[in-house]
Design a protein around this motif. Structure first.
Motif, PDB file in Angstrom:
ATOM      1  N   ILE A 161       6.762  -3.755   3.723  1.00 30.12           N
ATOM      2  CA  ILE A 161       6.859  -4.182   5.125  1.00 30.12           C
ATOM      3  C   ILE A 161       6.143  -5.521   5.311  1.00 30.12           C
ATOM      4  CG2 ILE A 161       6.004  -3.611   7.449  1.00 30.12           C
ATOM      5  CD1 ILE A 161       6.800  -0.766   6.951  1.00 30.12           C
ATOM      6  N   VAL A 162       6.746  -6.381   6.117  1.00 26.66           N
ATOM      7  CA  VAL A 162       6.155  -7.699   6.370  1.00 26.66           C
ATOM      8  C   VAL A 162       5.548  -7.700   7.779  1.00 26.66           C
ATOM      9  CG1 VAL A 162       6.715 -10.149   6.646  1.00 26.66           C
ATOM     10  CG2 VAL A 162       7.789  -8.825   4.796  1.00 26.66           C
ATOM     11  N   ASP A 163       4.330  -8.241   7.897  1.00 32.90           N
ATOM     12  CA  ASP A 163       3.621  -8.311   9.176  1.00 32.90           C
ATOM     13  C   ASP A 163       4.277  -9.393  10.041  1.00 32.90           C
ATOM     14  OD1 ASP A 163       1.832  -9.009  11.202  1.00 32.90           O
ATOM     15  OD2 ASP A 163       0.067  -8.577   9.979  1.00 32.90           O
ATOM     16  N   ARG A 164       4.981  -8.955  11.101  1.00 33.80           N
ATOM     17  CA  ARG A 164       5.767  -9.920  11.887  1.00 33.80           C
ATOM     18  C   ARG A 164       4.893 -10.936  12.610  1.00 33.80           C
ATOM     19  NH1 ARG A 164       9.224  -7.627  16.036  1.00 33.80           N
ATOM     20  NH2 ARG A 164       7.496  -6.190  16.328  1.00 33.80           N
ATOM     21  N   ALA A 165       3.775 -10.465  13.177  1.00 35.21           N
ATOM     22  CA  ALA A 165       2.941 -11.399  13.944  1.00 35.21           C
ATOM     23  C   ALA A 165       2.332 -12.463  13.024  1.00 35.21           C
ATOM     24  CB  ALA A 165       1.850 -10.645  14.684  1.00 35.21           C
ATOM     25  N   ALA A 166       1.942 -12.047  11.823  1.00 32.33           N
ATOM     26  CA  ALA A 166       1.380 -13.018  10.881  1.00 32.33           C
ATOM     27  C   ALA A 166       2.466 -14.025  10.484  1.00 32.33           C
ATOM     28  CB  ALA A 166       0.839 -12.295   9.646  1.00 32.33           C
ATOM     29  N   LEU A 167       3.693 -13.535  10.328  1.00 31.92           N
ATOM     30  CA  LEU A 167       4.801 -14.431   9.981  1.00 31.92           C
ATOM     31  C   LEU A 167       5.075 -15.436  11.108  1.00 31.92           C
ATOM     32  CD1 LEU A 167       7.109 -15.156   7.989  1.00 31.92           C
ATOM     33  CD2 LEU A 167       8.499 -13.392   9.100  1.00 31.92           C
ATOM     34  N   VAL A 168       4.986 -14.962  12.363  1.00 31.40           N
ATOM     35  CA  VAL A 168       5.203 -15.860  13.508  1.00 31.40           C
ATOM     36  C   VAL A 168       4.254 -17.068  13.433  1.00 31.40           C
ATOM     37  CG1 VAL A 168       4.878 -16.119  16.011  1.00 31.40           C
ATOM     38  CG2 VAL A 168       6.059 -14.118  15.120  1.00 31.40           C
ATOM     39  N   THR A 169       2.982 -16.776  13.132  1.00 30.28           N
ATOM     40  CA  THR A 169       1.984 -17.847  13.093  1.00 30.28           C
ATOM     41  C   THR A 169       2.408 -18.944  12.127  1.00 30.28           C
ATOM     42  OG1 THR A 169       0.422 -16.027  13.229  1.00 30.28           O
ATOM     43  CG2 THR A 169      -0.494 -18.215  12.942  1.00 30.28           C
ATOM     44  N   VAL A 170       2.833 -18.530  10.928  1.00 33.96           N
ATOM     45  CA  VAL A 170       3.197 -19.533   9.927  1.00 33.96           C
ATOM     46  C   VAL A 170       4.499 -20.234  10.334  1.00 33.96           C
ATOM     47  CG1 VAL A 170       3.278 -19.939   7.439  1.00 33.96           C
ATOM     48  CG2 VAL A 170       2.362 -17.811   8.276  1.00 33.96           C
TER      49      VAL A 170
END
Ligand code: BTN
Length: 330
Positions: free
Chosen positions: A243-252
Motif C-alpha cells: 500500500i502506498v501512503d497517499r498523503a505522503a505522495l501528494v506532498t512529493v
C-alpha cells in the motif's frame, strides 16, 4: 473535508517536525497564541477524524499515525513554502469532476495555484471524451488552477512538465520507475497508472487559465478495475506490492509540479523537455495516431520546442502532433 482553521495545520506541522518526538502543550499554545485548552480541543478534533495522537501530562503530544484520508490542513502542513501550486488546497469527499470545480473557481477569479482534491468523482473524465473511474480513497484525483503567461500553442509545455514532475514524484515516493507515453500517460510494466487532462480557456493569442487535471491510480487491486481495463490499467500498489501512503505522495507530487511549473514560467522548458525525452517510451518507436478522424503512421522522432510530438510519417515528411490517441506498434 477540511479541518478547522489553520490551527490544525500548525499543530500537525509541529507534530511532524523532523525529530518526530514530543511537542509540549504549553510551547504549542504560546507559539499559536491560543490557550492550552484550545490546543487540547483541536487535538481531540484531529483524533476524531482519525489522527492517532498520544497525550502525556508531562511531555505533551506525539503523532503516532495519520488516517488514510486526505485532509487539506494536513496536506498544507506537509508542503514547503513558498510555493505557487498548493498555496491553497481544498479536499472534497465527492465531486462530479475536480476539473469542473477548478473551472468554477477560475471563473470566480481565484488565483493560480489552488488545488482541489476529491476522494471520489462521479463523472471523472479523461482525454478524448473518455470517462475516468475515480473510486473513493483509492487514488489521487485532483486539479490545479494555473494562469501561465503563455500563448495557446505553448500550453503543451505545461502538460509535458506535469508528466515529468509526476514521474519524478512517483519515483521518489515509491522507487518505482514509470515511463511516459506521449503526451502524458504514465505507465509501469506496460500498465497505465496515471493520466493528465489539461483543459484551457483562451482567446486567440492569450490563455485565460489552464485546468491541469491529474489522476493517479494508487491503491487499487486488479479486481478494482472493470474488465475492459483489467489488462491495460494498473496501480502503484500493484507495481510496488504494498500500500502506498497517499498523503505522503501528494506532498512529493505537488512539490515536483511546483518545481517544473516554475521552470516553464521562467523560460526553462528546454531542461524539462530533455528530462521528458530521456524517460519517454514513445520516442524512436513506430506509432499510429488517430487524430480528428485522421490516422497517421510513422516514427515518433522528437519533441518540438513547445512539447508537440514530431512524427516522421510513412511518406517521409515531418508532422507536428499536438493531440490524439497514440498506439505504440509492437
Ligand atoms: C487521461 O489519461 O485520459 C486523463 C485522465 C485525467 C483524470 C483526472 S482525475 C482528476 C481530474 N478530474 C477529471 O475529471 N479528470 C482529471
Amino acid at each position: 473535508m477540511s479541518l478547522s482553521l489553520n490551527l490544525d495545520m500548525e499543530i500537525l506541522k509541529a507534530l511532524r517536525s523532523p525529530d518526530g518526538g514530543w511537542v509540549s502543550g504549553s510551547d504549542l499554545s504560546q507559539e499559536l497564541g491560543v490557550t492550552r485548552a484550545a490546543v487540547w480541543g483541536r487535538v481531540e478534533e484531529l483524533r476524531s477524524v482519525g489522527y492517532e495522537i498520544e497525550a502525556s501530562p508531562h511531555q505533551g503530544y506525539r503523532l503516532i499515525a495519520s488516517p488514510d484520508a486526505l485532509h487539506a490542513d494536513d496536506l498544507m502542513a506537509r508542503l514547503p513554502t513558498p510555493r505557487v501550486i498548493g498555496r491553497d488546497i481544498r479536499v472534497f469527499k465527492e465531486t462530479a469532476s475536480t476539473n469542473d470545480t477548478i473551472e468554477k473557481l477560475a471563473r470566480d477569479g481565484a488565483p493560480e495555484g489552488v488545488v482541489v482534491f476529491a476522494e471520489s468523482q462521479i463523472r471523472g473524465r479523461g482525454r478524448l471524451g473518455r470517462s475516468w473511474i475515480s473510486p473513493a480513497g483509492k487514488g489521487l484525483w485532483f486539479s490545479v488552477l494555473l494562469r501561465p503567461n503563455l500563448r495557446p500553442p505553448e500550453i503543451t509545455r505545461v502538460t509535458v512538465s506535469a508528466a515529468t514532475a509526476i514521474r519524478r514524484a512517483i519515483r521518489t515516493a515509491t522507487s518505482l520507475e514509470p515511463e511516459i507515453k506521449w503526451p502524458n500517460d504514465l505507465l509501469i510494466d506496460g500498465r497505465k497508472v496515471a493520466g493528465i487532462l489539461t483543459e484551457l480557456s483562451a482567446e486567440t493569442d492569450r490563455v485565460r487559465y489552464v485546468v491541469l487535471g491529474v489522476g493517479i491510480d494508487v491503491n487499487q487491486m486488479s479486481t478494482d478495475f472493470p474488465p475492459e481495463l483489467s489488462k491495460v490499467a494498473g496501480s502503484l500498489r500493484m507495481a510496488a506490492g504494498s500500500i502506498v501512503d497517499r498523503a505522503a505522495l501528494v506532498t512529493v507530487v505537488l512539490s515536483e509540479l511546483d518545481k517544473d511549473y516554475t521552470r516553464v514560467c521562467d523560460g526553462q522548458f528546454q531542461e524539462v523537455a530533455e528530462e521528458w525525452e530521456s524517460v519517454c517510451s514513445t520516442l524512436g518507436r513506430r506509432v499510429t495516431i488517430e487524430i480528428g478522424g485522421r490516422r497517421l503512421q510513422g516514427r515518433a522522432e522528437s519533441l518540438d520546442p513547445d512539447g508537440a510530438l514530431l512524427l516522421r510519417t510513412q511518406y517521409g515528411h515531418l508532422e507536428c502532433i499536438t493531440g490524439g490517441d497514440l498506439t505504440i506498434e509492437k
